[in-house]
Design a protein around this motif. Structure first.
Motif, PDB file in Angstrom:
ATOM      1  N   MET A 109       0.852  -1.171   0.000  1.00  0.00           N
ATOM      2  CA  MET A 109       0.000   0.000   0.000  1.00  0.00           C
ATOM      3  C   MET A 109       0.901   1.238   0.000  1.00  0.00           C
ATOM      4  SD  MET A 109      -2.860   1.179   2.832  1.00  0.00           S
ATOM      5  CE  MET A 109      -4.072  -0.025   2.411  1.00  0.00           C
ATOM      6  N   ASN A 110       0.701   2.099  -0.984  1.00  0.00           N
ATOM      7  CA  ASN A 110       1.541   3.287  -1.031  1.00  0.00           C
ATOM      8  C   ASN A 110       1.023   4.342  -0.039  1.00  0.00           C
ATOM      9  OD1 ASN A 110      -0.435   5.008  -2.218  1.00  0.00           O
ATOM     10  ND2 ASN A 110       0.067   4.242  -4.243  1.00  0.00           N
ATOM     11  N   ARG A 111       1.792   5.362   0.103  1.00  0.00           N
ATOM     12  CA  ARG A 111       1.500   6.395   1.109  1.00  0.00           C
ATOM     13  C   ARG A 111       0.152   7.078   0.865  1.00  0.00           C
ATOM     14  NH1 ARG A 111       5.735  10.503   3.712  1.00  0.00           N
ATOM     15  NH2 ARG A 111       4.312  11.268   5.280  1.00  0.00           N
ATOM     16  N   LEU A 112      -0.185   7.356  -0.371  1.00  0.00           N
ATOM     17  CA  LEU A 112      -1.440   8.013  -0.716  1.00  0.00           C
ATOM     18  C   LEU A 112      -2.636   7.153  -0.314  1.00  0.00           C
ATOM     19  CD1 LEU A 112      -2.816  10.453  -1.976  1.00  0.00           C
ATOM     20  CD2 LEU A 112      -2.636   9.320  -4.191  1.00  0.00           C
ATOM     21  N   GLU A 113      -2.527   5.843  -0.519  1.00  0.00           N
ATOM     22  CA  GLU A 113      -3.609   4.942  -0.134  1.00  0.00           C
ATOM     23  C   GLU A 113      -3.821   4.914   1.372  1.00  0.00           C
ATOM     24  OE1 GLU A 113      -2.119   1.426  -2.035  1.00  0.00           O
ATOM     25  OE2 GLU A 113      -3.523   1.628  -3.712  1.00  0.00           O
ATOM     26  N   LYS A 114      -2.784   5.197   2.134  1.00  0.00           N
ATOM     27  CA  LYS A 114      -2.908   5.265   3.591  1.00  0.00           C
ATOM     28  C   LYS A 114      -3.510   6.596   4.040  1.00  0.00           C
ATOM     29  CE  LYS A 114       0.998   2.248   4.564  1.00  0.00           C
ATOM     30  NZ  LYS A 114       2.328   2.131   5.155  1.00  0.00           N
TER      31      LYS A 114
END
Length: 129
Positions: free
Chosen positions: A1-6
């Motif tokens: 999971m990339n940072r934007l998805e978090k």
């Protein structure tokens, strides 16, 4: 999971908090403005916050934080908002002592208590009962 998805779920939660908070604030400021001339800023603030606490305990867990909350978390949310209420009441008193007009001070108090309410709500509703 990339940072934007978090980050996106947190931002959408924050967006729901602000939307619900704006609605709640408009309702409670309306109550405050309706009664401040007859009851003074402290009583008007108290009555408005009581209305806001009822809204928070019944609506916020599901609508803002998207959690299923039983009685205990809802009572804890009410307790949190009562604590923030006392803080806001003390701030209202201080601003009144400083001579800030009552119709203006509510906006200062509302802005100050918003952050306390959001982060406190996140903590309370993530506790396990």
């Amino acid at each position: 999971m990339n940072r934007l998805e978090k980050v996106i779920p947190r931002l959408t939660e924050l967006g729901r908090f602000f939307a619900a908070g704006i609605a709640n604030t408009l309702i409670t400021i309306g109550i405050y403005q309706l009664i401040v001339a007859n009851f003074g800023p402290l009583w008007a603030y108290a009555v408005a916050w009581l209305a806001g606490i009822i809204i928070v305990a019944t609506v916020y867990p599901t609508v803002v934080y998207r959690v299923t909350a039983g009685t205990a978390p809802r009572v804890m949310m009410a307790g949190l908002y009562m604590t923030v209420f006392v803080f806001g009441l003390l701030l209202t008193r201080w601003l009144d002592d400083l001579g800030l007009p009552p119709r203006v001070m509510i906006f200062v108090v509302a802005a100050t208590t918003s952050g306390l309410s959001y982060f406190g709500g996140r903590v309370v509703l993530r506790l396990r009962f």
